[in-house]
Design a protein around this motif. Structure first.
Motif, PDB file in Angstrom:
ATOM      1  N   ILE A 152      -1.613   1.047   8.577  1.00 35.34           N
ATOM      2  CA  ILE A 152      -3.052   1.247   8.387  1.00 35.34           C
ATOM      3  C   ILE A 152      -3.892   0.044   8.841  1.00 35.34           C
ATOM      4  O   ILE A 152      -4.863   0.209   9.554  1.00 35.34           O
ATOM      5  CB  ILE A 152      -3.351   1.626   6.935  1.00 35.34           C
ATOM      6  CG1 ILE A 152      -2.716   2.980   6.642  1.00 35.34           C
ATOM      7  CG2 ILE A 152      -4.833   1.715   6.685  1.00 35.34           C
ATOM      8  CD1 ILE A 152      -2.773   3.363   5.223  1.00 35.34           C
ATOM      9  N   TYR A 182       3.057   6.913   2.753  1.00 39.13           N
ATOM     10  CA  TYR A 182       2.905   8.362   2.963  1.00 39.13           C
ATOM     11  C   TYR A 182       2.845   8.670   4.452  1.00 39.13           C
ATOM     12  O   TYR A 182       3.544   9.554   4.953  1.00 39.13           O
ATOM     13  CB  TYR A 182       1.636   8.865   2.268  1.00 39.13           C
ATOM     14  CG  TYR A 182       1.373  10.321   2.530  1.00 39.13           C
ATOM     15  CD1 TYR A 182       2.019  11.300   1.790  1.00 39.13           C
ATOM     16  CD2 TYR A 182       0.512  10.715   3.547  1.00 39.13           C
ATOM     17  CE1 TYR A 182       1.811  12.637   2.044  1.00 39.13           C
ATOM     18  CE2 TYR A 182       0.296  12.040   3.809  1.00 39.13           C
ATOM     19  CZ  TYR A 182       0.943  13.002   3.053  1.00 39.13           C
ATOM     20  OH  TYR A 182       0.743  14.319   3.320  1.00 39.13           O
ATOM     21  N   TYR A 183       2.009   7.899   5.182  1.00 38.69           N
ATOM     22  CA  TYR A 183       1.864   8.151   6.613  1.00 38.69           C
ATOM     23  C   TYR A 183       3.205   7.971   7.326  1.00 38.69           C
ATOM     24  O   TYR A 183       3.603   8.790   8.149  1.00 38.69           O
ATOM     25  CB  TYR A 183       0.832   7.203   7.218  1.00 38.69           C
ATOM     26  CG  TYR A 183      -0.596   7.561   6.925  1.00 38.69           C
ATOM     27  CD1 TYR A 183      -0.964   8.856   6.605  1.00 38.69           C
ATOM     28  CD2 TYR A 183      -1.597   6.603   6.980  1.00 38.69           C
ATOM     29  CE1 TYR A 183      -2.261   9.181   6.342  1.00 38.69           C
ATOM     30  CE2 TYR A 183      -2.908   6.918   6.719  1.00 38.69           C
ATOM     31  CZ  TYR A 183      -3.236   8.210   6.400  1.00 38.69           C
ATOM     32  OH  TYR A 183      -4.527   8.534   6.146  1.00 38.69           O
ATOM     33  N   MET A 208       0.817  -1.203   0.000  1.00 39.84           N
ATOM     34  CA  MET A 208       0.000   0.000   0.000  1.00 39.84           C
ATOM     35  C   MET A 208       0.855   1.258   0.000  1.00 39.84           C
ATOM     36  O   MET A 208       1.892   1.337   0.637  1.00 39.84           O
ATOM     37  CB  MET A 208      -0.918  -0.013   1.211  1.00 39.84           C
ATOM     38  CG  MET A 208      -2.006  -1.040   1.037  1.00 39.84           C
ATOM     39  SD  MET A 208      -3.280  -0.873   2.243  1.00 39.84           S
ATOM     40  CE  MET A 208      -2.925  -2.255   3.283  1.00 39.84           C
ATOM     41  N   TYR A 242      -4.801  11.576  11.783  1.00 37.25           N
ATOM     42  CA  TYR A 242      -5.278  11.526  10.404  1.00 37.25           C
ATOM     43  C   TYR A 242      -6.754  11.139  10.346  1.00 37.25           C
ATOM     44  O   TYR A 242      -7.514  11.663   9.538  1.00 37.25           O
ATOM     45  CB  TYR A 242      -4.452  10.531   9.587  1.00 37.25           C
ATOM     46  CG  TYR A 242      -3.027  10.955   9.369  1.00 37.25           C
ATOM     47  CD1 TYR A 242      -2.726  12.044   8.575  1.00 37.25           C
ATOM     48  CD2 TYR A 242      -1.985  10.261   9.942  1.00 37.25           C
ATOM     49  CE1 TYR A 242      -1.431  12.444   8.368  1.00 37.25           C
ATOM     50  CE2 TYR A 242      -0.677  10.642   9.733  1.00 37.25           C
ATOM     51  CZ  TYR A 242      -0.403  11.732   8.946  1.00 37.25           C
ATOM     52  OH  TYR A 242       0.884  12.115   8.743  1.00 37.25           O
ATOM     53  N   ARG A 243      -7.134  10.174  11.195  1.00 34.62           N
ATOM     54  CA  ARG A 243      -8.514   9.699  11.170  1.00 34.62           C
ATOM     55  C   ARG A 243      -9.224   9.998  12.482  1.00 34.62           C
ATOM     56  O   ARG A 243      -9.988   9.185  12.981  1.00 34.62           O
ATOM     57  CB  ARG A 243      -8.535   8.184  10.907  1.00 34.62           C
ATOM     58  CG  ARG A 243      -7.873   7.743   9.633  1.00 34.62           C
ATOM     59  CD  ARG A 243      -8.881   7.266   8.628  1.00 34.62           C
ATOM     60  NE  ARG A 243      -9.693   8.377   8.161  1.00 34.62           N
ATOM     61  CZ  ARG A 243      -9.396   9.142   7.106  1.00 34.62           C
ATOM     62  NH1 ARG A 243      -8.348   8.907   6.416  1.00 34.62           N
ATOM     63  NH2 ARG A 243     -10.186  10.132   6.767  1.00 34.62           N
ATOM     64  N   VAL A 267      -0.528   4.422   0.727  1.00 34.76           N
ATOM     65  CA  VAL A 267      -0.973   5.345   1.766  1.00 34.76           C
ATOM     66  C   VAL A 267      -0.160   5.147   3.035  1.00 34.76           C
ATOM     67  O   VAL A 267       0.258   6.106   3.690  1.00 34.76           O
ATOM     68  CB  VAL A 267      -2.469   5.132   2.057  1.00 34.76           C
ATOM     69  CG1 VAL A 267      -3.004   6.273   2.863  1.00 34.76           C
ATOM     70  CG2 VAL A 267      -3.237   4.979   0.775  1.00 34.76           C
ATOM     71  N   ASP A 326       3.241  -1.773   7.485  1.00 37.73           N
ATOM     72  CA  ASP A 326       2.146  -0.871   7.147  1.00 37.73           C
ATOM     73  C   ASP A 326       1.282  -0.576   8.375  1.00 37.73           C
ATOM     74  O   ASP A 326       0.754  -1.507   8.989  1.00 37.73           O
ATOM     75  CB  ASP A 326       1.292  -1.541   6.068  1.00 37.73           C
ATOM     76  CG  ASP A 326       0.460  -0.531   5.334  1.00 37.73           C
ATOM     77  OD1 ASP A 326       0.207   0.531   5.915  1.00 37.73           O
ATOM     78  OD2 ASP A 326       0.085  -0.803   4.185  1.00 37.73           O
ATOM     79  N   ILE A 344      -2.391   7.713  13.095  1.00 36.09           N
ATOM     80  CA  ILE A 344      -3.481   7.504  12.146  1.00 36.09           C
ATOM     81  C   ILE A 344      -4.814   7.533  12.873  1.00 36.09           C
ATOM     82  O   ILE A 344      -5.758   8.205  12.452  1.00 36.09           O
ATOM     83  CB  ILE A 344      -3.297   6.167  11.399  1.00 36.09           C
ATOM     84  CG1 ILE A 344      -2.108   6.277  10.467  1.00 36.09           C
ATOM     85  CG2 ILE A 344      -4.540   5.819  10.609  1.00 36.09           C
ATOM     86  CD1 ILE A 344      -1.717   4.989   9.836  1.00 36.09           C
TER      87      ILE A 344
END
Lengths: 235, 118
Positions: free
Chosen positions: B75, A37-38, A32, A59-60, A34, B73, A55
């Motif tokens: 996320i 970027y984070y 990914m 961000y969220r 994104v 990651d 995040i």
């Protein structure tokens, strides 16, 4: 028996289908953009070292507000479902000596550990939700050890409401200063904590928000525990 | 028609989901159905986490020696954090509904509950 075999057959089909689908997803590789970027920008944009926290809160942050709302609605729903005119604890036996003594000794330390988890959310794994859950386990232990123990309802409900409102308030201050809801004013405008990244006093408003979330989650989960342990009293 | 190579983590996640699904389909006790739902949820969380995994890299906490390129990651981990909280909330709701049902019907068997007041 027929039902069971039908279930097994359908599960095998679904399992094969899922395995086929996931076989196309490479394991252990970067997938990914994104996330990249984070990770690249998390330090200068939010001041947090823990990217997951950044995040969730920064961000969220709006989604997290929704999540806290879901939790609040769920705890209200539990209270509404289990509402009776007269409800009391009907536990029969006191906890054993080991349990009561252990709880008396450990209770402040468990609460302190929960507070540690949510105050250091921007530095270490964890944050408001695990910290709040840890605090709720301390109250669960009290319930298990003592038959007559009850959480202070009035104070807890007020704390919960104040915590929820202060989350929105922090967001609104961001709206007033920076132009959008949940703007990180402590970090972006004041530049507060820029030169001690990775220490406790950095991370913009993440520690503030996570303290609020921790208090809210802790009181809410304790309320759920309290609601579930009580039973209707018949006269 | 051969299942291609999939990782052990994907396999574990799929197995957890399927075990939960079997419980939901076959069991009749409401409590066991709720436990199965929790198992399914765990499987989905494990799946998300393992999709975010990058081999040889460490947790997304940027400290000395761990730059942006050495971290996995973040996320999926943030998503799973959300998912766990929502899961706990819904489980609490479902459990209190089960308590109410037991008080009303005196049983947790879904078939009997259906039969008594259809």
């Amino acid at each position: 028996m027929l039902k069971r075999s039908l279930a097994i057959i359908s599960i095998l089909i679904i399992g094969y289908w899922l395995a086929q689908g996931l076989a196309g997803v490479p394991f252990g590789q970067d997938k990914m953009l994104v996330g990249h970027y984070y990770l690249q920008h998390v330090k200068e944009q939010t001041g947090a070292v823990n990217a997951v926290t950044a995040i969730v809160v920064n961000y969220r942050g709006f989604d997290t507000l929704g999540e806290v709302t879901v939790l609040f609605i769920a705890s209200t729903g539990v209270g509404a479902l289990l509402w009776r005119k007269k409800r009391e604890r009907t536990a029969k036996t006191e906890g054993s000596v080991v349990l009561t003594t252990g709880v008396e000794l450990l209770f402040p330390f468990i609460v302190m550990f929960g507070a540690y988890i949510f105050i250091h959310g921007h530095l270490t794994p964890g944050g408001g939700f695990p910290g709040g859950a840890t605090i709720a386990t301390a109250f669960l232990l009290l319930y298990m050890a003592f038959t007559i123990y009850e959480v202070p309802h009035k104070a807890f409900e007020k704390t919960e409401g104040i915590a929820g409102m202060s989350y929105v308030l922090v967001g609104l201050i961001g709206l007033a200063i920076g132009g959008y809801f949940l703007f990180d004013w402590i970090w972006q405008t004041w530049q507060w904590g820029t030169n001690n990244l990775g220490r406790l006093f950095s991370g913009g408003f993440i520690p503030v928000i996570y303290t609020i979330i921790g208090i809210k989650v802790g009181t809410e989960l304790s309320g759920i525990v309290d609601n579930m342990l009580k039973e209707e009293v018949r006269e | 028609m051969n299942v291609p190579h999939i990782s052990i983590y994907y396999f574990g996640a799929i197995s957890l989901v399927l075990i939960g699904l079997y419980g939901v389909l076959v069991k009749k006790n409401l409590m066991k159905i709720l436990i199965s739902l929790s198992i399914m949820e765990t499987g989905v969380n494990l799946l998300l986490i393992s999709i975010g995994y990058v081999s040889g890299k460490s947790a997304p906490i940027l400290s000395e020696g761990i730059g942006p390129t050495q971290a996995v990651d973040p996320i999926p981990q943030a998503l799973v954090l959300t998912a766990i909280v929502i899961g706990v909330a819904t489980t609490a709701m479902a459990l209190s509904a089960a308590i109410i049902i037991y008080e009303k019907y005196g049983t947790l068997n879904v078939e009997e509950i259906r039969r008594l007041r259809g």
